[in-house]
Enzyme design. Structure first.
Site, PDB file in Angstrom:
ATOM      1  N   ASP A 154      -6.709  -6.691   4.197  1.00  0.00           N
ATOM      2  CA  ASP A 154      -7.823  -6.031   3.498  1.00  0.00           C
ATOM      3  C   ASP A 154      -8.755  -7.089   2.916  1.00  0.00           C
ATOM      4  OD1 ASP A 154      -9.294  -3.922   2.271  1.00  0.00           O
ATOM      5  OD2 ASP A 154      -8.294  -4.361   0.380  1.00  0.00           O
ATOM      6  N   LYS A 201       2.686 -15.240   3.007  1.00  0.00           N
ATOM      7  CA  LYS A 201       2.907 -15.993   1.760  1.00  0.00           C
ATOM      8  C   LYS A 201       4.423 -16.221   1.676  1.00  0.00           C
ATOM      9  CE  LYS A 201       1.504 -17.749  -2.178  1.00  0.00           C
ATOM     10  NZ  LYS A 201       0.596 -18.889  -2.331  1.00  0.00           N
ATOM     11  N   TYR A 238       0.817  -1.211   0.000  1.00  0.00           N
ATOM     12  CA  TYR A 238       0.000   0.000   0.000  1.00  0.00           C
ATOM     13  C   TYR A 238       0.858   1.272   0.000  1.00  0.00           C
ATOM     14  CZ  TYR A 238      -4.714  -1.839   0.832  1.00  0.00           C
ATOM     15  OH  TYR A 238      -5.941  -2.442   0.698  1.00  0.00           O
ATOM     16  N   ASP A 269      -3.427 -18.097   0.963  1.00  0.00           N
ATOM     17  CA  ASP A 269      -4.410 -18.799   0.128  1.00  0.00           C
ATOM     18  C   ASP A 269      -5.163 -19.844   0.959  1.00  0.00           C
ATOM     19  OD1 ASP A 269      -1.945 -20.057   0.292  1.00  0.00           O
ATOM     20  OD2 ASP A 269      -1.875 -20.718  -1.792  1.00  0.00           O
ATOM     21  N   ASP A 289     -12.706  -8.548   4.487  1.00  0.00           N
ATOM     22  CA  ASP A 289     -13.968  -8.524   3.735  1.00  0.00           C
ATOM     23  C   ASP A 289     -14.568  -9.936   3.690  1.00  0.00           C
ATOM     24  OD1 ASP A 289     -13.887  -5.787   3.070  1.00  0.00           O
ATOM     25  OD2 ASP A 289     -14.505  -6.160   1.004  1.00  0.00           O
TER      26      ASP A 289
HETATM   27  C1  LIG Z   1     -10.661   2.269   0.476  1.00  0.00           C
HETATM   28  C2  LIG Z   1      -9.423   1.465   0.649  1.00  0.00           C
HETATM   29  C3  LIG Z   1      -8.223   2.345   0.546  1.00  0.00           C
HETATM   30  C4  LIG Z   1      -9.414   0.682   1.979  1.00  0.00           C
HETATM   31  C5  LIG Z   1      -8.194  -0.222   2.062  1.00  0.00           C
HETATM   32  O1  LIG Z   1      -7.845  -0.880   1.066  1.00  0.00           O
HETATM   33  O2  LIG Z   1      -7.570  -0.241   3.127  1.00  0.00           O
HETATM   34  C6  LIG Z   1     -10.634  -0.199   2.265  1.00  0.00           C
HETATM   35  O3  LIG Z   1     -10.773  -1.242   1.363  1.00  0.00           O
HETATM   36  C7  LIG Z   1     -10.573  -0.710   3.689  1.00  0.00           C
HETATM   37  O4  LIG Z   1     -10.616  -1.922   3.873  1.00  0.00           O
HETATM   38  O5  LIG Z   1     -10.509   0.112   4.623  1.00  0.00           O
HETATM   39 MG   LIG Z   2     -11.151  -3.115   2.306  1.00  0.00          MG
END
Ligand SMILES: CC(C)[C@H](C(=O)O)[C@@H](O)C(=O)O
Ligand SMILES: [Mg+2]
Ligand SMILES: NC(=O)c1ccc[n+]([C@@H]2O[C@H](COP(=O)([O-])OP(=O)(O)OC[C@H]3O[C@@H](n4cnc5c(N)ncnc54)[C@H](O)[C@@H]3O)[C@@H](O)[C@H]2O)c1
Length: 364
Positions: free
Chosen positions: A247, A191, A136, A223, A251
């Site tokens: 990240d 990884k 990042y 993975d 999710d």
């Molecule tokens: C919007 C983006 C920069 C952010 C990230 O990738 O960290 C989001 O996906 C999160 O999870 O907070």
């Molecule tokens: Mg995110």
């Protein structure tokens, strides 16, 4: 009086933030809230997603409550002006290296998950994501003409994945300390079979483990971790991983809880000063419709009270109120299922406020 910077942002950001603020106000706490524009909204009003005034407010405040940023209409802007740079800029400027994303499947939402109920019932895992390093923020990055590789002379783009030992050490300490307060199991995700940054990550985590012999540590490739999260998520307790993997996995973990609209987060610096935001984004597909789930933001406000403002009882009241509205059967569209009552964003916020005030009345 503690000062909170309130940054609603874009898309559903203002809608969910309004509900979180309503809940904070209902608690009658010694807090001053100060608003500022951020993301696409700030770009429209002042030409930059993170204007100096917004950054200054965030730096001076005791904590930051953040909604979400981003909209497809800004995708063509040069990267430094895109809304997402606001959240990345805040994380970097405030030194928010430790991102805590608890994924809890509330009993009432067991059937809202896309997984079989028995896989997620009672799920309570904590993903700890390193937030200011990795691909990042690694330099160099950019565009150039390839001089070698498969297609010399072609346009190419490159980013740099990098981690230093101290960066890994400090997040690992946060993770072991968190695991110590929970079920004493830590899974480090990397990884290392392919990436040198991951090998350093694994080596450092293993070294730091020597200071936490009471915590059980295991290592897992990312993975496999992605697979295990949907195969047997309850086997995890605390997961620690880098920025990019965290990240993606957070999710994925969100869906175990029923909806990403349920997943709060805390991003902390070394002194527990923090920024609190839902783990989801600005959801442009549902913005303005009044259907977004405000609970991730409301629960993020609870994390703020607990971690940065030393008000754990107030935080517990929010958490109890959320549980109680779920028990009443109230659901926004993302967590709705047959036999429950579908409510709007505002109605969900009102219900949480009502649950809080009712408890207050009973107590006093
Ligand atoms: C919007 C983006 C920069 C952010 C990230 O990738 O960290 C989001 O996906 C999160 O999870 O907070
Ligand atoms: Mg995110
Ligand atoms: N921290 C942040 O501000 C942040 C985080 C992630 C994405 N983003 C940005 O948000 C924009 C949209 O990204 P995306 O669509 O990939 O991710 P997203 O998280 O905004 O949405 C993904 C899906 O989840 C749904 N969703 C998200 N939050 C919800 C809620 N509270 N209630 C009900 N449903 C919800 C959306 O409707 C969508 O279908 C992009 O510009 C992205 O960069 C910002």
């Amino acid at each position: 009086m503690k000062k909170i910077a309130v940054l609603p942002g874009d898309g559903i950001g203002p809608e969910i933030m309004a509900e979180a603020v309503k809940v904070l106000n209902a608690l009658d706490l010694p807090l001053t809230l100060e608003w500022a524009d951020v993301g696409g909204k700030a770009y429209e009003t002042s030409g930059h997603p993170l204007p100096p005034a917004t950054l200054k407010l965030a730096q001076e405040a005791d904590a930051v409550l953040f909604g979400a940023v981003g909209d497809w209409k800004y995708d063509k802007l040069e990267r430094s002006l895109r809304p997402e740079q606001a959240i990345l800029g805040l994380r970097k400027a405030l030194g928010l290296f430790a991102n805590l994303r608890p994924a809890i499947c509330y009993e009432q939402l067991t059937h809202a998950s896309s997984l079989k109920p028995e896989l997620v019932a009672g799920l309570d895992i904590l993903i700890i994501r390193e937030l200011t390093g990795d691909i990042y923020f690694g330099q160099p990055r950019g565009r150039r003409t390839a001089v070698d590789g498969h297609f010399p002379g072609a346009d190419e783009a490159f980013d740099t994945m990098r981690y230093s030992r101290p960066e890994i050490e400090r997040i690992t300490h946060v993770a072991f300390q968190a695991a110590r307060k929970r079920n004493k199991r830590l899974t480090s995700v990397d990884k290392a079979n392919v990436l040198e940054t991951s090998q350093l990550w694994k080596d450092v985590v293993t070294e730091v483990h020597a200071s936490y012999p009471d915590v059980e540590l295991d290592h897992m490739y990312v993975d496999n971790a992605a697979m295990q999260l949907v195969k047997a998520p309850k086997k995890f307790d605390v997961v620690v991983t880098g920025n990019m993997f965290g990240d993606i996995l957070s999710d994925e973990a969100a869906m175990l809880t029923g909806s990403i609209g349920m997943l709060p987060s805390a991003s902390l610096d070394a002194n527990n000063k923090g920024l609190y935001e839902p783990s989801h984004g600005s959801a442009p597909d549902i913005a303005g419709k009044g259907i977004a789930n405000p609970l991730a933001t409301i629960l993020s406000a609870a994390m703020m009270l607990k971690f940065s403002l030393n008000l754990p009882e107030a935080a517990a009241r929010i958490e109890a109120a959320v549980q109680s509205v779920l028990a009443e059967g109230l659901r926004t569209a993302d967590i709705w299922s047959e036999g429950t009552s579908k409510v709007s964003t505002v109605e969900m916020g009102d219900a949480v406020v009502k649950a809080i005030t009712t408890t207050k009345t009973i107590k006093s």
